[in-house]
Design a protein around this motif. Structure first.
Motif, PDB file in Angstrom:
ATOM      1  N   ASP A 111      -2.513 -46.143 -11.816  1.00  0.00           N
ATOM      2  CA  ASP A 111      -3.370 -46.500 -10.804  1.00  0.00           C
ATOM      3  C   ASP A 111      -3.119 -47.939 -10.067  1.00  0.00           C
ATOM      4  N   ILE A 112      -3.560 -47.830  -8.852  1.00  0.00           N
ATOM      5  CA  ILE A 112      -3.005 -48.876  -7.769  1.00  0.00           C
ATOM      6  C   ILE A 112      -4.331 -49.392  -7.380  1.00  0.00           C
ATOM      7  N   SER A 113      -4.896 -50.428  -8.090  1.00  0.00           N
ATOM      8  CA  SER A 113      -6.103 -51.222  -7.787  1.00  0.00           C
ATOM      9  C   SER A 113      -6.262 -52.532  -7.966  1.00  0.00           C
ATOM     10  N   SER A 114      -5.391 -53.239  -8.454  1.00  0.00           N
ATOM     11  CA  SER A 114      -5.519 -54.740  -8.785  1.00  0.00           C
ATOM     12  C   SER A 114      -4.368 -55.357  -7.992  1.00  0.00           C
ATOM     13  N   LEU A 115      -4.632 -56.827  -7.973  1.00  0.00           N
ATOM     14  CA  LEU A 115      -3.449 -57.511  -6.962  1.00  0.00           C
ATOM     15  C   LEU A 115      -2.182 -57.392  -7.601  1.00  0.00           C
ATOM     16  N   ASN A 116      -1.983 -57.331  -8.836  1.00  0.00           N
ATOM     17  CA  ASN A 116      -0.538 -57.217  -9.535  1.00  0.00           C
ATOM     18  C   ASN A 116       0.028 -55.892  -9.230  1.00  0.00           C
ATOM     19  N   ASP A 117      -0.826 -54.862  -8.642  1.00  0.00           N
ATOM     20  CA  ASP A 117      -0.289 -53.591  -8.149  1.00  0.00           C
ATOM     21  C   ASP A 117       0.268 -53.452  -6.954  1.00  0.00           C
ATOM     22  N   ILE A 118       0.091 -54.697  -5.997  1.00  0.00           N
ATOM     23  CA  ILE A 118       0.325 -54.416  -4.694  1.00  0.00           C
ATOM     24  C   ILE A 118       1.319 -55.669  -4.287  1.00  0.00           C
ATOM     25  N   VAL A 119       1.511 -56.570  -5.159  1.00  0.00           N
ATOM     26  CA  VAL A 119       2.681 -57.566  -4.926  1.00  0.00           C
ATOM     27  C   VAL A 119       3.909 -57.124  -5.293  1.00  0.00           C
ATOM     28  N   HIS A 120       4.934 -57.954  -5.402  1.00  0.00           N
ATOM     29  CA  HIS A 120       6.291 -57.545  -5.805  1.00  0.00           C
ATOM     30  C   HIS A 120       6.267 -57.074  -7.254  1.00  0.00           C
ATOM     31  N   LEU A 121       7.314 -56.207  -7.615  1.00  0.00           N
ATOM     32  CA  LEU A 121       7.577 -55.974  -8.913  1.00  0.00           C
ATOM     33  C   LEU A 121       7.860 -57.075  -9.863  1.00  0.00           C
ATOM     34  N   PRO A 122       7.021 -56.880 -10.999  1.00  0.00           N
ATOM     35  CA  PRO A 122       7.233 -57.942 -12.082  1.00  0.00           C
ATOM     36  C   PRO A 122       8.527 -58.190 -12.791  1.00  0.00           C
ATOM     37  N   TYR A 123       8.950 -59.342 -13.141  1.00  0.00           N
ATOM     38  CA  TYR A 123      10.172 -59.565 -13.804  1.00  0.00           C
ATOM     39  C   TYR A 123      10.518 -58.289 -14.912  1.00  0.00           C
ATOM     40  N   LYS A 124       9.454 -58.040 -15.511  1.00  0.00           N
ATOM     41  CA  LYS A 124       9.853 -56.865 -16.474  1.00  0.00           C
ATOM     42  C   LYS A 124      10.262 -55.553 -15.834  1.00  0.00           C
TER      43      LYS A 124
ATOM     44  N   PHE B  71      -7.257 -49.107  10.839  1.00  0.00           N
ATOM     45  CA  PHE B  71      -7.430 -49.627   9.095  1.00  0.00           C
ATOM     46  C   PHE B  71      -6.984 -51.028   9.016  1.00  0.00           C
ATOM     47  N   ASP B  72      -6.215 -51.433   9.577  1.00  0.00           N
ATOM     48  CA  ASP B  72      -5.815 -52.899   9.769  1.00  0.00           C
ATOM     49  C   ASP B  72      -7.209 -53.759   9.826  1.00  0.00           C
ATOM     50  N   ASN B  73      -7.950 -53.546  10.767  1.00  0.00           N
ATOM     51  CA  ASN B  73      -9.458 -54.166  10.940  1.00  0.00           C
ATOM     52  C   ASN B  73     -10.569 -53.848   9.661  1.00  0.00           C
ATOM     53  N   TYR B  74      -9.990 -52.766   9.220  1.00  0.00           N
ATOM     54  CA  TYR B  74     -10.916 -52.479   8.022  1.00  0.00           C
ATOM     55  C   TYR B  74     -10.497 -53.325   6.721  1.00  0.00           C
ATOM     56  N   LEU B  75      -9.207 -53.252   6.341  1.00  0.00           N
ATOM     57  CA  LEU B  75      -8.670 -54.302   5.505  1.00  0.00           C
ATOM     58  C   LEU B  75      -9.041 -55.745   5.515  1.00  0.00           C
ATOM     59  N   CYS B  76      -9.295 -56.250   6.958  1.00  0.00           N
ATOM     60  CA  CYS B  76      -9.489 -57.748   7.293  1.00  0.00           C
ATOM     61  C   CYS B  76     -10.968 -57.808   6.826  1.00  0.00           C
ATOM     62  N   SER B  77     -11.956 -57.039   6.656  1.00  0.00           N
ATOM     63  CA  SER B  77     -13.217 -56.883   6.622  1.00  0.00           C
ATOM     64  C   SER B  77     -13.368 -57.045   4.931  1.00  0.00           C
ATOM     65  N   LEU B  78     -12.481 -56.753   4.085  1.00  0.00           N
ATOM     66  CA  LEU B  78     -12.546 -56.641   2.507  1.00  0.00           C
ATOM     67  C   LEU B  78     -12.663 -58.186   1.797  1.00  0.00           C
ATOM     68  N   LYS B  79     -12.943 -58.237   0.929  1.00  0.00           N
ATOM     69  CA  LYS B  79     -12.968 -59.549   0.247  1.00  0.00           C
ATOM     70  C   LYS B  79     -11.602 -59.946  -0.214  1.00  0.00           C
ATOM     71  N   ARG B  80     -11.236 -60.976  -0.234  1.00  0.00           N
ATOM     72  CA  ARG B  80      -9.894 -61.620  -0.645  1.00  0.00           C
ATOM     73  C   ARG B  80      -9.872 -62.316  -1.641  1.00  0.00           C
ATOM     74  N   GLU B  81      -8.970 -62.363  -2.692  1.00  0.00           N
ATOM     75  CA  GLU B  81      -8.842 -62.996  -3.738  1.00  0.00           C
ATOM     76  C   GLU B  81      -7.518 -63.965  -3.797  1.00  0.00           C
ATOM     77  N   ASN B  82      -7.623 -65.008  -4.690  1.00  0.00           N
ATOM     78  CA  ASN B  82      -6.316 -65.814  -4.843  1.00  0.00           C
ATOM     79  C   ASN B  82      -5.794 -64.964  -6.157  1.00  0.00           C
ATOM     80  N   PHE B  83      -4.351 -64.950  -6.041  1.00  0.00           N
ATOM     81  CA  PHE B  83      -3.587 -64.582  -6.939  1.00  0.00           C
ATOM     82  C   PHE B  83      -3.295 -65.417  -8.005  1.00  0.00           C
ATOM     83  N   ILE B  84      -3.578 -65.127  -9.346  1.00  0.00           N
ATOM     84  CA  ILE B  84      -3.470 -65.889 -10.431  1.00  0.00           C
ATOM     85  C   ILE B  84      -2.080 -65.597 -10.928  1.00  0.00           C
ATOM     86  N   LEU B  85      -1.323 -66.719 -11.333  1.00  0.00           N
ATOM     87  CA  LEU B  85      -0.123 -66.451 -11.810  1.00  0.00           C
ATOM     88  C   LEU B  85      -0.264 -66.467 -13.195  1.00  0.00           C
TER      89      LEU B  85
END
Length: 427
Positions: A169-182, A413-427
């Motif tokens: 599943d690719i739907s969360s912020l964790n799925d789109i940033v860099h690979l986690p340490y594990k 598509f870039d313009n569409y992505l800019c229309s979406l709600k943005r969130e802060n990434f929580i560490l």
């Protein structure tokens, strides 16, 4: 005696730019074009990379062994030193002598942080805002354009490919940033990252992200993408801009306007600084077509650079995609690489992820938006100053044709992505 303008026509009938002959003491003529190989350079094998790199470094140094460059006090000596350093750095890395290479790289970068064209905050970087942050380089009559470039929020994109057989599943912020340490062992051997060291790779367009993923027009894989907008902390990231080109080097000093003004002296100094750093740019601007290689020679220097950059105050590196045809990829095909050097068992994601507002990844289905635009589509409009003439800098090579980027599926598509709600990434 007045200055003389000399028109040069070579034996093949080709007309060259005029050279100005000066009687002023110390000058023979002024012709500050370097006329070297366009980047990126494409070769087939590791051996070809090594041979071509050394040959191009020698060719570049020889191109500067003429007036007016030979009259500048330390230019030739510094360029010669940096060319030799690049050769030694590469050879050391090839022979797995990392420490020796890192010492030389740090020495080469020592003076870079003094020039804001190469080293600056992300929000004022030449890599993304061109000359807008540098008022002393502005041309008169373009105040409105520079203002728009500075006041429009920068937008970056990150893309993931999902193969048909993959059920993840690719739907969360964790799925789109860099690979986690594990999952760091899955980090690929890439231009500015190596196996086991994840990196946050971003592009100024979704198109350049697709190019970097070697995505083909008939690809059956699914594409997921998010927009990344730097927050106040992200805007202050220290960026090394390796996005200057031969065209900028040649154009920064106007040949036919040589005088003793402060502006001319400033432009000559700026060009000289670019000439000194060009050997490093050259070394990291190769593409090797052979895929089945355990060690990728064209990545050795850039990967070493990523390992030492934090020691000299650099957070990320901006560079032109090596998947493009030439240096005219700017501005649509600029990448930003930020290594996740600070992750650990107790910290799966880098602090840099929290320096961007990020939209949740969505599947690419040729969506578009008429109410929102990305930074690139806002600043680089289709027509020049509202006229009927199309802007060359707003175009990209898309499926073999140069067209306005905003008219491509990726641009929409870039313009569409800019229309979406943005969130802060929580560490």
């Amino acid at each position: 005696m007045n200055n003389k303008r000399v028109i040069i026509i070579d034996k093949n009938g080709k007309l060259h730019k005029p050279r100005i002959i000066f009687n002023q003491k110390g000058y023979t003529y002024i012709d500050r074009n370097i006329n070297v190989t366009n980047l990126p350079i494409k070769v087939n094998t590791n051996c070809e990379y090594e041979k071509k790199l050394f040959m191009e470094l020698d060719k570049y140094l020889n191109a500067l062994r003429r007036p007016p460059f030979i009259y500048e006090l330390d230019l030739i000596e510094t360029v010669k030193k940096n060319c030799e350093s690049i050769k030694i750095i590469f050879t050391s890395l090839k022979n797995k002598k990392q420490t020796e290479a890192e010492i030389l790289l740090k020495e080469m970068l020592k003076d870079v942080t003094e020039n804001s064209l190469f080293y600056s905050e992300l929000n004022k970087s030449y890599a993304f805002r061109a000359i807008a942050p540098f008022e002393n380089l502005h041309s008169s009559g373009y105040e409105a354009e520079y203002k728009k470039m500075m006041e429009t929020d920068l937008t970056f994109f990150r893309l993931r490919i999902k193969k048909p057989e993959n059920t993840c599943d690719i739907s969360s912020l964790n799925d789109i940033v860099h690979l986690p340490y594990k999952k760091r062992d899955k980090a690929s051997n890439m231009r500015f990252s190596s196996v086991g060291i994840p990196c946050l790779y971003l592009g100024v367009t979704s198109l350049v992200c697709a190019q970097e993923c070697r995505l083909k027009s008939d690809d059956e894989n699914e594409i997921y993408c998010s927009v990344f907008v730097p927050n106040d902390e992200g805007k202050k990231l220290k960026i090394l801009a390796l996005t200057f080109s031969q065209y900028l080097i040649d154009g920064i000093q106007h040949n036919n306007n040589f005088d003793d003004s402060q502006e001319t002296a400033m432009r000559i100094k700026l060009q000289s600084d670019m000439l000194k750093l060009y050997p490093l740019l050259l070394a990291v601007s190769f593409t090797v077509t052979e895929n089945d290689r355990k060690i990728k020679y064209e990545y050795l220097i850039s990967q070493s650079l990523m390992k030492i950059m934090h020691n000299v105050g650099i957070d990320g590196i901006a560079y032109l995609s090596a998947q493009g045809e030439n240096e005219f990829q700017y501005p649509q095909c600029v990448n930003l690489a930020i290594p996740a050097y600070d992750i650990s068992d107790t910290k799966q994601f880098s602090k840099y992820c929290s320096m961007f507002e990020i939209s949740r990844p969505v599947k690419f289905e040729k969506q578009c938006s008429t109410n929102f635009k990305s930074y690139i589509n806002t600043v680089y409009e289709k027509y020049l100053d509202g006229s009927e003439f199309e802007s060359f800098t707003s175009k990209v090579n898309f499926n073999g044709e140069y067209i306005y980027y905003g008219d491509t599926d990726f641009g929409k598509f870039d313009n569409y992505l800019c229309s979406l709600k943005r969130e802060n990434f929580i560490l």
